[in-house]
Design a protein around this motif. Sequence first.
Motif, PDB file in Angstrom:
ATOM      1  N   LEU A 153      34.266  33.485  -3.188  1.00 41.77           N
ATOM      2  CA  LEU A 153      32.963  33.860  -2.646  1.00 41.77           C
ATOM      3  C   LEU A 153      32.094  32.614  -2.725  1.00 41.77           C
ATOM      4  O   LEU A 153      31.750  32.153  -3.819  1.00 41.77           O
ATOM      5  N   ARG A 154      31.763  32.056  -1.585  1.00 38.44           N
ATOM      6  CA  ARG A 154      31.127  30.755  -1.544  1.00 38.44           C
ATOM      7  C   ARG A 154      29.697  30.770  -2.082  1.00 38.44           C
ATOM      8  O   ARG A 154      28.974  31.762  -1.926  1.00 38.44           O
ATOM      9  N   PRO A 155      29.259  29.670  -2.684  1.00 33.84           N
ATOM     10  CA  PRO A 155      27.864  29.570  -3.114  1.00 33.84           C
ATOM     11  C   PRO A 155      26.910  29.819  -1.951  1.00 33.84           C
ATOM     12  O   PRO A 155      27.128  29.344  -0.836  1.00 33.84           O
ATOM     13  N   ASN A 156      25.885  30.586  -2.207  1.00 29.26           N
ATOM     14  CA  ASN A 156      24.813  30.913  -1.270  1.00 29.26           C
ATOM     15  C   ASN A 156      25.216  31.969  -0.250  1.00 29.26           C
ATOM     16  O   ASN A 156      24.436  32.293   0.638  1.00 29.26           O
ATOM     17  N   ALA A 157      26.429  32.527  -0.353  1.00 28.64           N
ATOM     18  CA  ALA A 157      26.857  33.547   0.599  1.00 28.64           C
ATOM     19  C   ALA A 157      26.218  34.893   0.269  1.00 28.64           C
ATOM     20  O   ALA A 157      26.109  35.263  -0.898  1.00 28.64           O
ATOM     21  N   GLU A 158      25.795  35.614   1.297  1.00 26.49           N
ATOM     22  CA  GLU A 158      25.328  36.976   1.124  1.00 26.49           C
ATOM     23  C   GLU A 158      26.528  37.916   1.097  1.00 26.49           C
ATOM     24  O   GLU A 158      27.531  37.685   1.769  1.00 26.49           O
ATOM     25  N   CYS A 159      26.421  38.983   0.317  1.00 25.81           N
ATOM     26  CA  CYS A 159      27.490  39.966   0.260  1.00 25.81           C
ATOM     27  C   CYS A 159      26.885  41.312  -0.095  1.00 25.81           C
ATOM     28  O   CYS A 159      25.841  41.392  -0.733  1.00 25.81           O
ATOM     29  N   SER A 160      27.545  42.350   0.342  1.00 25.55           N
ATOM     30  CA  SER A 160      27.080  43.704   0.055  1.00 25.55           C
ATOM     31  C   SER A 160      28.111  44.419  -0.809  1.00 25.55           C
ATOM     32  O   SER A 160      29.285  44.052  -0.844  1.00 25.55           O
ATOM     33  N   GLU A 161      27.662  45.457  -1.484  1.00 25.73           N
ATOM     34  CA  GLU A 161      28.574  46.232  -2.326  1.00 25.73           C
ATOM     35  C   GLU A 161      29.703  46.863  -1.517  1.00 25.73           C
ATOM     36  O   GLU A 161      30.870  46.793  -1.935  1.00 25.73           O
ATOM     37  N   PRO A 162      29.431  47.470  -0.343  1.00 25.61           N
ATOM     38  CA  PRO A 162      30.550  48.031   0.438  1.00 25.61           C
ATOM     39  C   PRO A 162      31.553  46.963   0.879  1.00 25.61           C
ATOM     40  O   PRO A 162      32.765  47.198   0.847  1.00 25.61           O
ATOM     41  N   GLU A 163      31.068  45.788   1.285  1.00 27.69           N
ATOM     42  CA  GLU A 163      31.967  44.711   1.705  1.00 27.69           C
ATOM     43  C   GLU A 163      32.868  44.265   0.555  1.00 27.69           C
ATOM     44  O   GLU A 163      34.074  44.075   0.731  1.00 27.69           O
ATOM     45  N   LEU A 164      32.270  44.071  -0.610  1.00 31.05           N
ATOM     46  CA  LEU A 164      33.059  43.616  -1.754  1.00 31.05           C
ATOM     47  C   LEU A 164      34.053  44.682  -2.203  1.00 31.05           C
ATOM     48  O   LEU A 164      35.191  44.367  -2.563  1.00 31.05           O
ATOM     49  N   ALA A 165      33.628  45.937  -2.183  1.00 30.06           N
ATOM     50  CA  ALA A 165      34.533  47.017  -2.572  1.00 30.06           C
ATOM     51  C   ALA A 165      35.740  47.066  -1.641  1.00 30.06           C
ATOM     52  O   ALA A 165      36.885  47.198  -2.095  1.00 30.06           O
ATOM     53  N   ALA A 166      35.495  46.919  -0.339  1.00 31.65           N
ATOM     54  CA  ALA A 166      36.598  46.964   0.625  1.00 31.65           C
ATOM     55  C   ALA A 166      37.479  45.731   0.516  1.00 31.65           C
ATOM     56  O   ALA A 166      38.710  45.816   0.559  1.00 31.65           O
ATOM     57  N   ARG A 167      36.867  44.577   0.365  1.00 26.42           N
ATOM     58  CA  ARG A 167      37.635  43.326   0.346  1.00 26.42           C
ATOM     59  C   ARG A 167      38.556  43.233  -0.859  1.00 26.42           C
ATOM     60  O   ARG A 167      39.701  42.775  -0.760  1.00 26.42           O
ATOM     61  N   PHE A 168      38.062  43.663  -2.020  1.00 28.84           N
ATOM     62  CA  PHE A 168      38.831  43.488  -3.253  1.00 28.84           C
ATOM     63  C   PHE A 168      39.483  44.782  -3.737  1.00 28.84           C
ATOM     64  O   PHE A 168      40.099  44.791  -4.798  1.00 28.84           O
ATOM     65  N   GLY A 169      39.350  45.864  -2.961  1.00 26.98           N
ATOM     66  CA  GLY A 169      39.971  47.124  -3.349  1.00 26.98           C
ATOM     67  C   GLY A 169      39.376  47.715  -4.608  1.00 26.98           C
ATOM     68  O   GLY A 169      40.091  48.231  -5.469  1.00 26.98           O
ATOM     69  N   LEU A 170      38.053  47.664  -4.723  1.00 25.59           N
ATOM     70  CA  LEU A 170      37.355  48.131  -5.910  1.00 25.59           C
ATOM     71  C   LEU A 170      36.445  49.297  -5.563  1.00 25.59           C
ATOM     72  O   LEU A 170      36.057  49.472  -4.406  1.00 25.59           O
ATOM     73  N   GLY A 171      36.065  50.063  -6.558  1.00 32.57           N
ATOM     74  CA  GLY A 171      35.133  51.157  -6.352  1.00 32.57           C
ATOM     75  C   GLY A 171      33.701  50.657  -6.234  1.00 32.57           C
ATOM     76  O   GLY A 171      33.332  49.646  -6.843  1.00 32.57           O
ATOM     77  N   ARG A 172      32.901  51.354  -5.458  1.00 33.05           N
ATOM     78  CA  ARG A 172      31.506  50.940  -5.255  1.00 33.05           C
ATOM     79  C   ARG A 172      30.739  50.895  -6.574  1.00 33.05           C
ATOM     80  O   ARG A 172      29.978  49.955  -6.821  1.00 33.05           O
ATOM     81  N   ALA A 173      30.907  51.930  -7.410  1.00 33.11           N
ATOM     82  CA  ALA A 173      30.165  51.966  -8.679  1.00 33.11           C
ATOM     83  C   ALA A 173      30.592  50.803  -9.571  1.00 33.11           C
ATOM     84  O   ALA A 173      29.743  50.167 -10.227  1.00 33.11           O
ATOM     85  N   ALA A 174      31.891  50.499  -9.591  1.00 34.35           N
ATOM     86  CA  ALA A 174      32.376  49.382 -10.409  1.00 34.35           C
ATOM     87  C   ALA A 174      31.832  48.061  -9.892  1.00 34.35           C
ATOM     88  O   ALA A 174      31.472  47.172 -10.674  1.00 34.35           O
ATOM     89  N   VAL A 175      31.764  47.904  -8.572  1.00 35.12           N
ATOM     90  CA  VAL A 175      31.217  46.683  -7.973  1.00 35.12           C
ATOM     91  C   VAL A 175      29.750  46.525  -8.351  1.00 35.12           C
ATOM     92  O   VAL A 175      29.299  45.440  -8.732  1.00 35.12           O
ATOM     93  N   ARG A 176      28.996  47.599  -8.261  1.00 37.67           N
ATOM     94  CA  ARG A 176      27.567  47.521  -8.591  1.00 37.67           C
ATOM     95  C   ARG A 176      27.370  47.112 -10.041  1.00 37.67           C
ATOM     96  O   ARG A 176      26.532  46.252 -10.359  1.00 37.67           O
ATOM     97  N   THR A 177      28.129  47.714 -10.946  1.00 43.13           N
ATOM     98  CA  THR A 177      28.027  47.366 -12.367  1.00 43.13           C
ATOM     99  C   THR A 177      28.412  45.907 -12.604  1.00 43.13           C
ATOM    100  O   THR A 177      27.746  45.190 -13.357  1.00 43.13           O
ATOM    101  N   ALA A 178      29.478  45.470 -11.936  1.00 39.68           N
ATOM    102  CA  ALA A 178      29.928  44.081 -12.095  1.00 39.68           C
ATOM    103  C   ALA A 178      28.874  43.105 -11.599  1.00 39.68           C
ATOM    104  O   ALA A 178      28.589  42.090 -12.250  1.00 39.68           O
ATOM    105  N   LEU A 179      28.287  43.381 -10.453  1.00 37.42           N
ATOM    106  CA  LEU A 179      27.279  42.473  -9.902  1.00 37.42           C
ATOM    107  C   LEU A 179      26.055  42.387 -10.809  1.00 37.42           C
ATOM    108  O   LEU A 179      25.444  41.315 -10.935  1.00 37.42           O
ATOM    109  N   THR A 180      25.694  43.482 -11.431  1.00 41.68           N
ATOM    110  CA  THR A 180      24.559  43.453 -12.361  1.00 41.68           C
ATOM    111  C   THR A 180      24.854  42.523 -13.534  1.00 41.68           C
ATOM    112  O   THR A 180      23.985  41.740 -13.960  1.00 41.68           O
TER     113      THR A 180
END
Length: 261
Positions: A36-63
């Motif tokens: 994930l490149r420096p300065n790149a924008e990303c959304s929770e749904p995009e990251l969940a789909a890209r890495f095969g992760l759950g939305r709630a887990a992605v949100r917690t991880a990003l926090t």
Amino acid sequence: MYDPASPFAQARAPGAEPKAAFALKRLRRAVIECELRPNAECSEPELAARFGLGRAAVRTALTTLAAEGLVTVEPRRGWRVAPVTGALVGDVIRARKAVEPGLADLRLPPDAAARLTALTRMGVALQGREDHQALVTLRSADRQILDQLAARAGGLVGHWLDQAWNQADRIAAFFDLAGRHHRPIGREPLIGALAAGDANTARGEIAAAIAAFQEFATDALFSLPSSLDVAGKGSGRRRRQTGPETTAPQARPHRPTQQGA
């Protein structure tokens, strides 16, 4: 570079640990290795789909990653990977100068010194090789050595060092994209000094490693191609960028300060 096998971050299959913990390790690795490149924008749904992760887990991880300074929240837009800037380079160097010399007071027992010395032999085996994979392997071995030392330090010191080294690894990975590759100095003299209880020599070795990284990062900042600069001058147009084709927007870099601990 960031090492998933380090004692601070050992990624396993999702079923072997809570999904939130796995998501944190996977996304942290993606940021540190500039997947994930420096300065790149990303959304929770995009990251969940890209890495095969759950939305709630992605949100917690990003926090958690935001608390570590690796991402920032973009109100009403999602998240942004923290940029690599001259200010960040300076902060990382100051943090390392403040905390890392404390490792010089460790005393390595013979068995631990032997294990770490074995890792340094990888550098001898790869001596003379300048290909990217060889350098990545060297940086991984160097990080394993540092992680084992930080684990012996323990507590807040180990935690602070882990975060500072994660940022240093991300800086090195970012400059890899521009063809500027950081080669860590050999750690065998440091290990020998720690085994002998020679704190002064150990501090000198630690200072030399930090100085080598500072020189590399400063030179790399001033030689970035225009397509891979560090922060935005720009157009004001924002793109949602998470893939390997992403480049960071442009900015004028500035040298990190020389201030010590």
